[in-house]
Design a protein around this motif. Structure first.
Motif, short mmCIF file in Angstrom:
data_model
loop_
_atom_site.label_atom_id
_atom_site.label_comp_id
_atom_site.label_asym_id
_atom_site.label_seq_id
_atom_site.Cartn_x
_atom_site.Cartn_y
_atom_site.Cartn_z
N ASP A 67 0.81 -1.21 0.00
CA ASP A 67 0.00 0.00 0.00
C ASP A 67 0.85 1.27 0.00
OD1 ASP A 67 -2.25 -1.56 0.00
OD2 ASP A 67 -2.61 -1.40 2.17
N ALA A 68 1.97 1.27 0.74
CA ALA A 68 2.80 2.48 0.82
C ALA A 68 3.37 2.83 -0.56
CB ALA A 68 3.93 2.27 1.83
N LYS A 69 3.83 1.82 -1.28
CA LYS A 69 4.35 2.07 -2.63
C LYS A 69 3.23 2.57 -3.54
CE LYS A 69 6.27 -0.24 -6.68
NZ LYS A 69 6.80 -1.49 -7.25
N ASP A 70 2.10 1.90 -3.50
CA ASP A 70 0.97 2.31 -4.36
C ASP A 70 0.54 3.74 -4.06
OD1 ASP A 70 1.04 -0.23 -5.44
OD2 ASP A 70 -0.63 -0.99 -4.22
N ASP A 71 0.52 4.10 -2.78
CA ASP A 71 0.11 5.45 -2.40
C ASP A 71 1.15 6.48 -2.86
OD1 ASP A 71 -1.66 7.27 -0.84
OD2 ASP A 71 0.17 7.57 0.32
N PHE A 72 2.42 6.13 -2.75
CA PHE A 72 3.48 7.04 -3.21
C PHE A 72 3.33 7.30 -4.70
CE2 PHE A 72 7.55 8.23 -4.89
CZ PHE A 72 8.10 9.06 -3.92
N ARG A 109 0.65 7.00 -6.54
CA ARG A 109 -0.59 7.74 -6.81
C ARG A 109 -0.42 9.23 -6.54
NH1 ARG A 109 -4.30 9.65 -3.67
NH2 ARG A 109 -3.49 8.56 -1.83
N ARG A 110 0.29 9.56 -5.45
CA ARG A 110 0.40 10.96 -5.05
C ARG A 110 1.57 11.69 -5.70
NH1 ARG A 110 1.83 11.91 -0.17
NH2 ARG A 110 2.51 9.80 0.39
N ARG A 111 2.62 10.95 -6.07
CA ARG A 111 3.86 11.63 -6.44
C ARG A 111 4.31 11.45 -7.89
NH1 ARG A 111 3.79 14.84 -2.08
NH2 ARG A 111 4.13 13.75 -0.12
#
Length: 250
Positions: free
Chosen positions: A199-204, A206-208
């Motif tokens: 999830d942390a990679k996916d969120d990064f 998505r946001r960055r």
């Protein structure tokens, strides 16, 4: 496009993994002779075997720690004895401190040694050969200069970037170009340790990262191949991002 790399001699640090490994394979595929520099001897020899299978040329293995102040002379001597010339230097070795790591004096010194001084020393030791080549090329891997916190590694790559710019002007009359590449999140051992699958990679992403994915080492290596090519002789003193549009804005 003919990159005019056939029989050129390239030194690649950090050659056992990630961008360094991809760069060595790419330059070899374009006809260059490659000197592989890193600490892990077994991995270097495995890569040399792969290059020989693909190209029929045996890469030179230089097993050394670039943090050793004597390493540049050792590398240049080994390449000179084997090939009698150096046309290209690619400083791909580098790493940042771990997130949250205390910035002790030792950490500051290590980051500057790894991300600036080791690169500077190798280029300086190679300059007589690069100038004699008439078409010397230097590519230094640095980092994205968009700080969000105090980082010893970012300070070191900023120093490397500024030094590279200044050096490019000094050596231009000898036909030597000096450029930097600032990779974003490129799939590698280092990046996977910091942002493993989840999830942390996916969120990064998505946001960055507007491109919606991490880059590949081969994509960074393709830019190296162009910057060290014959047709790139008028491109010098610049820093190129390979980051999929990565940003830190909220």
């Amino acid at each position: 496009m003919d990159l005019q790399l056939n029989d050129r001699v390239a030194v690649v640090t950090g050659a056992t993994a990630g961008i360094g490994r991809a760069t060595a394979l790419t330059l070899s595929a374009e006809g260059a002779h490659v000197a592989l520099v890193a600490r892990r001897g077994d991995a270097l020899r495995d890569l040399a075997d792969e290059i020989e299978r693909r190209s029929g040329r045996r890469a030179l293995v230089v097993e050394t720690d670039i943090l050793d102040a004597a390493a540049p002379a050792r590398i240049v001597d080994a390449v000179d004895r084997t090939y009698g010339r150096i046309d290209i230097v690619v400083n791909a070795a580098g790493a940042a401190e771990q997130p949250g790591e205390s910035l002790t004096e030792e950490v500051w010194q290590r980051q500057f040694d790894l991300n600036f001084h080791s690169k500077r020393r190798l280029v300086e030791a190679s300059l007589p050969f690069l100038a004699a080549s008439g078409r010397g090329r230097v590519v230094n891997f640095v980092g994205l200069l968009e700080p969000t916190l105090v980082s010893a590694a970012q300070a070191a790559v900023a120093a490397c970037t500024l030094w590279s710019k200044a050096l490019s002007r000094v050596v231009a009359p000898d036909g030597v170009t000096v450029n930097c590449i600032a990779p974003g999140r490129v799939d590698s051992e280092q990046v996977r340790r910091a942002l493993p699958e989840g999830d942390a990679k996916d969120d990064f992403i998505r946001r960055r990262i507007p491109a919606g994915r991490f880059g590949t080492p081969e994509e960074a290596a393709a830019l190296v191949a162009f910057l060290v090519s014959g047709p790139a002789g008028y491109i010098t003193g610049d820093t190129f991002s390979v980051d999929g549009g990565m940003h830190w804005a909220i």
